[in-house]
Design an enzyme around this catalytic site. Structure first.
Site, mmCIF file in Angstrom:
data_model
loop_
_atom_site.group_PDB
_atom_site.id
_atom_site.type_symbol
_atom_site.label_atom_id
_atom_site.label_comp_id
_atom_site.label_asym_id
_atom_site.label_seq_id
_atom_site.Cartn_x
_atom_site.Cartn_y
_atom_site.Cartn_z
ATOM 1 C CG ASP A 1 0.912 -32.646 12.496
ATOM 2 O OD1 ASP A 1 2.279 -31.967 13.292
ATOM 3 O OD2 ASP A 1 -0.059 -33.039 13.181
ATOM 4 C CB CYS B 1 -2.089 -32.902 16.491
ATOM 5 S SG CYS B 1 -2.126 -31.405 17.514
#
Length: 216
Positions: free
Chosen positions: A135, A57
């Site tokens: 993620d 991210c």
């Protein structure tokens, strides 16, 4: 089963035939850095160098770099894939091939590329493949995109040094970081730029291995 299938597809790089078509015009985005007011797209001070890092991210990764003395400006965007001028939502499908990337413009007289590489390897886990923590997908892969042959050589040397440090620590982990010359860098939407300055309590999933990188 449907959720598992969708996640597995997001971890496979698309081909030219399966990639989303994108668009010919750039998407709207910021012109100036929210924290220091400097131009995101230049011109930059004479003697500046540019580095590109993917650490999962990009919100937390960008904040790491803009705080480093000698870094002139940072921006977040997408690179390494096939789709021209993608949107954030397109990248999250895994069908653009792009990774979330931080662009770092720095003064090499104040901070070396090696010091930036040290931050890169220590502040995320470069062994996780097509993910970073929770993620999951190609967009969250670990990547270093280089602008010169000197950067490429130094990045590969840093990778080897950090792999040796991981081995010495007793970890059975192999680095999966992609190192390649930078292609087109597409700036992300306005709300992603300097996100954690605009949203101090926002999500940051960065987590290193706890092993020191002998660089910088």
């Amino acid at each position: 089963m449907f959720v598992i299938d969708m996640l597995s597809k997001k971890t496979v790089m698309p081909t030219a035939e399966t990639a989303l078509p994108g668009r010919t015009a750039p998407i709207p985005t910021s012109e100036h850095h929210f924290v220091n007011g400097r131009s995101l797209k230049g011109p930059y001070p004479e003697g500046s160098e540019v580095a590109y890092f993917g650490m999962g991210c990009f919100w937390g990764a960008e904040r790491l770099f803009w705080k480093i003395p000698g870094v002139h400006v940072t921006a977040v965007g997408y690179s390494g894939g096939l789709t021209p001028n993608p949107t954030y939502h397109e990248t999250t499908t895994g069908l653009t091939g792009h990774a979330e990337i931080v662009k770092v413009v720095f003064d090499p007289k104040e901070v070396s590329y090696g010091q930036l590489l040290k931050v890169f390897f220590e502040e995320h886990d470069p062994t996780q493949g097509m993910r970073q923590g929770n993620d999951i997908g190609t967009t969250y892969r670990s990547a270093i995109y280089t602008t010169t042959s000197e950067q490429e050589a130094e990045a590969k040397a840093a990778l080897d040094a950090f792999q040796a440090a991981l081995d010495a620590s007793g970890r059975s982990l192999r680095i999966t970081t992609e190192i390649a010359p930078v292609g087109e860098f597409y700036y992300a939407e306005d709300y992603h730029q300097q996100y954690l300055a605009k949203n101090p309590g926002g999500y940051c999933g960065l987590k290193g291995t706890g092993v020191s990188c002998p660089m910088g």
